[in-house]
Scaffold this active site. Structure first.
Site, PDB file in Angstrom:
ATOM      1  N   GLU A 121       0.838  -1.233  -0.027  1.00 44.38           N
ATOM      2  CA  GLU A 121       0.058  -0.153   0.010  1.00 44.38           C
ATOM      3  C   GLU A 121       0.717   1.403  -0.004  1.00 44.38           C
ATOM      4  OE1 GLU A 121      -2.143  -0.233   3.780  1.00 44.38           O
ATOM      5  OE2 GLU A 121      -2.841  -2.216   3.103  1.00 44.38           O
ATOM      6  N   LYS A 123       2.505   4.475   1.194  1.00 45.03           N
ATOM      7  CA  LYS A 123       2.534   4.875   2.706  1.00 45.03           C
ATOM      8  C   LYS A 123       2.369   6.472   2.556  1.00 45.03           C
ATOM      9  CE  LYS A 123       5.874   4.615   6.508  1.00 45.03           C
ATOM     10  NZ  LYS A 123       5.617   6.096   7.133  1.00 45.03           N
ATOM     11  N   ASP A 125       1.665  10.240   3.356  1.00 46.21           N
ATOM     12  CA  ASP A 125       2.270  11.195   4.028  1.00 46.21           C
ATOM     13  C   ASP A 125       1.195  12.109   4.984  1.00 46.21           C
ATOM     14  OD1 ASP A 125       4.347  11.981   5.656  1.00 46.21           O
ATOM     15  OD2 ASP A 125       5.093  13.395   3.960  1.00 46.21           O
ATOM     16  N   TYR A 237      -6.965   1.866   6.392  1.00 46.06           N
ATOM     17  CA  TYR A 237      -5.997   0.707   5.691  1.00 46.06           C
ATOM     18  C   TYR A 237      -5.822  -0.174   6.810  1.00 46.06           C
ATOM     19  CZ  TYR A 237      -2.565   3.583   8.260  1.00 46.06           C
ATOM     20  OH  TYR A 237      -2.010   4.012   9.435  1.00 46.06           O
ATOM     21  N   LYS A 325      10.970   2.608   1.608  1.00 47.52           N
ATOM     22  CA  LYS A 325      10.974   4.097   1.378  1.00 47.52           C
ATOM     23  C   LYS A 325      12.089   4.525   0.213  1.00 47.52           C
ATOM     24  CE  LYS A 325       9.980   5.821   5.739  1.00 47.52           C
ATOM     25  NZ  LYS A 325      10.607   6.760   6.626  1.00 47.52           N
ATOM     26  N   CYS A 419      17.175  47.854  -9.014  1.00 41.44           N
ATOM     27  CA  CYS A 419      16.630  46.656  -9.706  1.00 41.44           C
ATOM     28  C   CYS A 419      17.699  46.113 -10.637  1.00 41.44           C
ATOM     29  CB  CYS A 419      15.413  47.058 -10.429  1.00 41.44           C
ATOM     30  SG  CYS A 419      14.742  45.792 -11.801  1.00 41.44           S
ATOM     31  N   CYS A 437      10.856  46.974  -7.162  1.00 39.28           N
ATOM     32  CA  CYS A 437      11.391  47.920  -8.224  1.00 39.28           C
ATOM     33  C   CYS A 437      10.327  48.909  -8.376  1.00 39.28           C
ATOM     34  CB  CYS A 437      11.754  47.141  -9.468  1.00 39.28           C
ATOM     35  SG  CYS A 437      11.603  47.875 -10.974  1.00 39.28           S
ATOM     36  N   CYS A 442       9.476  48.711 -16.088  1.00 40.08           N
ATOM     37  CA  CYS A 442      10.439  47.660 -15.856  1.00 40.08           C
ATOM     38  C   CYS A 442      10.258  46.449 -16.866  1.00 40.08           C
ATOM     39  CB  CYS A 442      10.858  47.250 -14.592  1.00 40.08           C
ATOM     40  SG  CYS A 442      11.985  45.910 -14.248  1.00 40.08           S
TER      41      CYS A 442
HETATM   42  S1  IVH Z   1       0.299  -0.060   8.610  1.00 38.93           S
HETATM   43  C1  IVH Z   1       2.780  -1.184  12.716  1.00 38.93           C
HETATM   44  N1  IVH Z   1      -0.222   1.347   6.063  1.00 38.93           N
HETATM   45  O1  IVH Z   1       3.229   4.943   8.701  1.00 38.93           O
HETATM   46  C2  IVH Z   1       2.194   0.021  11.784  1.00 38.93           C
HETATM   47  N2  IVH Z   1       0.739   2.529   7.956  1.00 38.93           N
HETATM   48  O2  IVH Z   1       5.659   3.918  10.282  1.00 38.93           O
HETATM   49  C3  IVH Z   1       1.554  -0.471  10.646  1.00 38.93           C
HETATM   50  N3  IVH Z   1       1.155   4.843   7.339  1.00 38.93           N
HETATM   51  O3  IVH Z   1       2.208   6.608  11.250  1.00 38.93           O
HETATM   52  C4  IVH Z   1       1.038   0.499   9.804  1.00 38.93           C
HETATM   53  N4  IVH Z   1       0.232   4.758   5.304  1.00 38.93           N
HETATM   54  O4  IVH Z   1       0.164   5.697  10.093  1.00 38.93           O
HETATM   55  C5  IVH Z   1       0.223   1.316   7.631  1.00 38.93           C
HETATM   56  N5  IVH Z   1      -1.003   1.949   4.460  1.00 38.93           N
HETATM   57  C6  IVH Z   1      -0.463   2.218   5.383  1.00 38.93           C
HETATM   58  C7  IVH Z   1       0.019   3.502   5.698  1.00 38.93           C
HETATM   59  C8  IVH Z   1       0.816   3.753   7.025  1.00 38.93           C
HETATM   60  C9  IVH Z   1       0.869   5.603   6.327  1.00 38.93           C
HETATM   61  C10 IVH Z   1       1.910   5.394   8.374  1.00 38.93           C
HETATM   62  C11 IVH Z   1       1.137   5.090   9.801  1.00 38.93           C
HETATM   63  C12 IVH Z   1       2.284   5.278  10.675  1.00 38.93           C
HETATM   64  C13 IVH Z   1       3.528   5.150   9.789  1.00 38.93           C
HETATM   65  C14 IVH Z   1       4.197   3.927  10.298  1.00 38.93           C
END
Ligand code: IVH
Length: 681
Positions: A121, A123, A125, A237, A325, A419, A437, A442
Site C-alpha cells: 500500500e 505510505k 504522508d 487501511y 522508502k 533593480c 522595483c 521595468c
Molecule cells: S500500517 C505497525 N499502512 O506510517 C504500523 N501505515 O511508520 C502499521 N502509514 O504513522 C502501519 N500509510 O500511520 C500502514 N498504508 C499504510 C500507511 C501507514 C501511512 C503510516 C502509519 C504510521 C507510519 C508507520
C-alpha cells in the site's frame, strides 16, 4: 423514493431515514468513489430538504445524520485517549536487497513451506487516526499522539466528508460489526494544499509549509467549524479490532472496509511472487508522482493475519510489515551565489545558485529564498553549506544553513539597492518583507507579467512561455499584456525560430484565448491576491470585469470569501489609469470580459452530452487538465476512476491501472486523436 409518504410520525421518520440514506449514498459516490451520479444542485436539494425537516422535527434528528457533520461549541483543549492497541512504527527498507533480507528473516520464523503473499500500500504522508464505531455509528476518533495516548478529535473528524458517520453506507451493504476500530491516514492533496495556501496568502493569512503540516493543523483545531472548511481526506487501511467481522487477510480486510463504505486507496496491490512485489516497489518511485497526494514510500504487509499475529513485533516495530522508502528528498550542498529575479509585480526575489546536487533523481541547481528576511532569519550566506529539500513539485527550498561548516570565507547577502533588470531604485515598504522595483515600465516585470498572463492557470496560450515573452518584449512587440491580441503573423515572420507552421499555431492559440472564461482573464491580469479561486468568486459575484472595476472597496469586501486587504488590492488595481488602458485594449482585442447570460443552445455544440470520460497516462499534445476542459466544453463529464458507468477511457503513454480496469469492464478505450474527432476538432 417513489412511494407516497403516509401521514403520521412513523412515515416521517421513514422519509427522513430515506433522505439520509440517499445523501449518504451520494456523499460516498462523490467523496469516496470519485464518481458522482447526481449534479451538485440535485444533491444540495436533498440536503436542504433533510435540513428543513430536521429543523421542523428536532426530535427526529440523529447523531449520524449527514447534516450533523459540523456542530458543537469550540473546545478548550483536546481530551486524551488511550489507544486500544499501541501504535507501532515501521522498520525501513531503502533497497530491494533489504526487502529480500526481511523476507529471509520472516521465513526463518515460520514453518517450512509456508506460502506468503503480500499486500503493498502507499505510505501516505498524512496523520494517523484511529476511528471507533459502536453499533455502526462513528463514536470516537483520535490522533496517534505518542503511540499509546492520542488526542480525541472526534468533532473534527466528523467534518471529513469521506469518513462514514454510520456504516454500512449502502443500504444493501454487509452488516456493520457490533464494534469496530479502524486505522487510517488523514491527508490533503497537493492541489488542495496549494489552492488553500494561495488563498490564505491573498488574504494575508497564515500559510502552511507542506500538505502534511496543513493536514495536521487542520485536524488539530479546537473549533471544528474551522476543520470543516479544510479539504481533509481519509484513507482507511487497517482493521484493529472488530466484533462480528473476521477477515483472514489484510486483502480481505481492505475489501471489507471498502464494502462498509470506507475510503480505501485503489493503489493497493496483492502479490504472491516476491520479485513481482519488489518490482512494483521500485516502479512506485515514479508512479507515486502521479498520485494527487504525497507519499513517502510503500508499506509491504504480509497478507495473512494469522501469520501477522504469529510473527508479532520486535521492539516497537512489527515483523510482518516493512516500509519501502525512497531516497530522501533532502541533500546538503553549497550556495555558490545569491542572485535576484524580478517578479511580475516588481518584487525582487533572491534565489540561491547551488552547487548542483541530486535529490530524488533530479539535479537541483537553484533554490528560492523568497525575500531578504528569509535569508537573514536562516542566516544563509554566500558560500554556506545548506540543507536543501525538494518536496513534490514545489520549488526546492533551503531549510537551513550549516554554520558549523563555515570556513570564514562566506559572505552576508545584501539586497541590491537598484533593480537588477532596469537599474531603477528598489524600495522596501516598512511593513512588508518584499522589496520592489519602483519602475512600472521595468522590462523584467513586463516579461514576467506576460509569462503569467499566458500560463496554464491563466489564459493558457499554447506555445507561449517565458522565452517567447522575453523575445517579444525585447523586439518591442509587446508593451503590455494586451498587445498579445494585436500580434500579427507578419510581425513574426523572420523572427528566429518562427516558421510558418509555428506562427499559425501561435495565432490560433491566441485566438482561442479570447474566449476563455472571464475568471481566467481576471486571474491573468495578475492583481495581487487574485488567483483562480478568488477570480471565480469575484466573477460569480459581479458577472463581468467592468462591474468589478466599477465596484468600490466596500462592495468588493461584501463578497463572500473576499476580505478587506483583497478588496483594497482589487480596487487599487482598477484605479490605475495604466491598468484601465490595458482593460480597454483587451476589449478592443476581442477578449471576453463578461459572462454572457447564455441563451439555450448558445453554449456551442455538446457532442459529448451524457458521456463520462476517464483520462489516464500522458497524452501526446494535451495535459490532462486541458483534455478535461475540452471534454467538459463539449458537454461530457470527467471522473477520476473507471467504473461500469464510464463511457470512454482516454489513454496516453504509460496509462497504468485504469487501462486494465477499463479492459476488464469492457469500457471503450480511445486515444487523443479519437477524442478530438468526437469533439469535431
Ligand atoms: S500500517 C505497525 N499502512 O506510517 C504500523 N501505515 O511508520 C502499521 N502509514 O504513522 C502501519 N500509510 O500511520 C500502514 N498504508 C499504510 C500507511 C501507514 C501511512 C503510516 C502509519 C504510521 C507510519 C508507520
Amino acid at each position: 423514493m417513489s412511494a407516497r409518504p403516509r401521514s403520521g410520525k412513523a412515515s416521517l421518520a421513514e422519509r427522513l431515514e430515506r433522505l439520509r440514506a440517499a445523501i449518504r449514498h451520494h456523499d460516498h459516490r462523490y467523496h469516496v468513489l470519485d464518481d458522482p451520479e447526481v449534479s451538485d444542485a440535485e444533491f444540495d436539494a436533498l440536503v436542504r430538504e433533510l435540513r428543513a425537516l430536521e429543523e421542523e422535527h428536532p426530535e427526529l434528528r440523529t447523531r449520524d445524520s449527514p447534516t450533523q457533520r459540523v456542530g458543537g461549541a469550540p473546545q478548550e483543549r483536546f481530551a486524551k485517549v488511550r489507544h486500544p492497541a499501541p501504535m507501532l512504527s515501521l522498520a525501513n527498507a531503502f533497497r530491494a536487497d533489504e526487502v529480500r533480507a526481511w523476507h529471509e528473516r520472516v521465513l526463518r520464523l515460520l514453518p517450512t513451506g509456508t506460502n506468503l503473499a503480500w499486500v503493498v500500500e502507499p505510505k501516505i504522508d498524512g496523520l494517523t487516526v484511529v476511528l471507533q464505531y459502536a453499533s455502526g455509528v462513528f463514536s470516537l476518533g483520535a490522533t496517534r499522539g505518542n503511540g499509546e495516548v492520542g488526542e480525541e478529535v472526534t468533532a473534527n473528524l466528523r467534518t471529513v466528508r469521506s469518513l462514514p458517520l454510520s456504516i454500512p453506507v449502502a443500504e444493501d451493504g454487509p452488516p456493520a460489526p457490533e464494534s469496530l476500530v479502524v486505522r487510517g491516514e488523514v491527508f490533503v492533496t497537493r492541489d488542495d494544499f496549494q489552492r488553500f495556501n494561495e488563498d490564505q496568502a491573498a488574504r494575508g493569512e497564515r500559510t502552511y509549509a507542506n500538505p502534511r503540516n496543513f493536514a495536521a493543523g487542520s485536524l488539530r483545531q479546537l473549533d471544528s467549524s474551522i476543520s470543516a472548511g479544510r479539504p481533509l481526506r481519509l484513507w482507511a487501511y487497517q482493521v484493529i479490532a472488530a466484533e462480528g467481522l473476521d477477515p483472514a487477510s489484510q486483502w480481505e480486510a481492505l475489501g471489507a472496509l471498502r464494502a462498509l463504505g470506507f475510503p480505501v486507496t485503489p493503489a493497493s496491490r496483492r502479490f504472491e511472487d516476491l520479485e513481482e512485489m519488489i518490482a512494483h516497489c521500485e516502479a512506485f518511485a515514479t508512479a507515486r508522482l502521479e498520485l494527487p497526494y504525497d507519499t513517502d514510500g510503500l508499506v509491504v504487509k504480509i497478507d495473512r493475519l494469522d501469520l501477522q499475529r504469529r510473527l508479532g513485533a520486535v521492539g516497537s516495530a512489527p515483523r510482518w510489515a516493512i516500509a519501502f522508502k525512497f531516497p530522501s528528498s533532502e541533500a546538503v550542498t553549497r550556495v555558490e551565489r545569491i542572485s535576484v529575479n524580478v517578479g511580475r509585480t516588481g518584487v525582487l526575489m533572491p534565489f540561491a545558485e547551488l552547487e548542483p546536487a541530486p535529490i530524488g533523481g533530479v539535479i537541483i541547481r537553484n533554490a528560492t529564498l523568497h525575500n531578504e528576511d528569509y535569508v537573514r532569519e536562516r542566516d544563509i550566506r554566500i558560500g554556506d553549506r545548506v540543507v536543501v529539500k525538494r518536496a513534490g513539485e514545489v520549488i526546492p527550498q533551503i531549510l537551513r544553513s550549516l554554520p558549523e561548516l563555515r570556513t570564514g570565507e562566506e559572505q552576508v547577502f545584501e539586497m541590491p539597492k537598484t533593480c537588477p533588470a532596469c537599474g531603477e531604485p528598489a524600495r522596501r515598504a516598512d511593513d512588508e518583507a518584499a522589496t520592489y522595483c519602483v519602475n512600472s515600465a521595468c522590462p523584467a516585470q513586463l516579461v514576467r507579467s506576460v509569462e503569467y498572463f499566458v500560463s496554464r492557470g491563466a489564459m493558457d496560450i499554447d506555445g507561449f512561455g517565458i522565452q517567447q515573452a522575453g523575445l517579444f518584449v525585447q523586439l518591442g512587440l509587446l508593451h503590455d499584456v494586451a498587445d498579445i491580441f494585436f500580434l500579427t503573423a507578419e510581425q513574426l515572420e523572420g523572427v528566429e525560430g518562427f516558421k510558418e507552421k509555428r506562427i499559425q499555431n501561435l495565432m490560433r492559440a491566441i485566438e482561442a484565448a479570447k474566449h476563455r472564461p472571464v475568471a481566467r482573464v481576471l486571474t491573468a491580469l495578475g492583481i495581487r491576491g487574485v488567483g483562480g479561486v478568488v477570480g471565480e468568486l469575484l466573477v460569480d459575484g459581479f458577472g463581468s470585469i467592468d462591474a468589478i472595476a466599477a465596484a468600490d472597496v466596500e462592495t468588493l469586501d461584501a463578497v463572500e470569501g473576499i476580505g478587506p486587504t483583497l478588496a483594497q488590492s482589487v480596487a487599487d488595481w482598477f484605479a490605475s489609469p495604466h491598468n484601465r488602458a490595458i482593460l480597454e485594449k483587451l476589449r478592443k482585442g476581442g477578449v471576453r470580459l463578461a459572462e454572457e447570460a447564455a441563451p439555450a443552445g448558445a453554449e456551442g455544440p455538446t457532442p459529448l452530452e451524457g458521456k463520462t470520460f476517464v483520462i489516464t497516462g500522458t497524452l501526446p499534445s494535451f495535459s490532462r487538465e486541458q483534455a478535461a476542459e475540452r471534454i467538459k466544453r463539449a458537454g461530457g463529464k470527467v471522473t477520476g476512476s473507471v467504473s461500469a458507468k464510464t463511457s470512454f477511457v482516454v489513454a496516453g503513454e504509460s496509462p497504468g491501472g485504469k487501462l486494465e480496469k477499463a479492459e476488464k469492464l469492457g469500457v471503450a478505450v480511445i486515444d487523443e486523436a479519437e477524442l478530438l474527432r468526437m469533439i469535431g476538432e
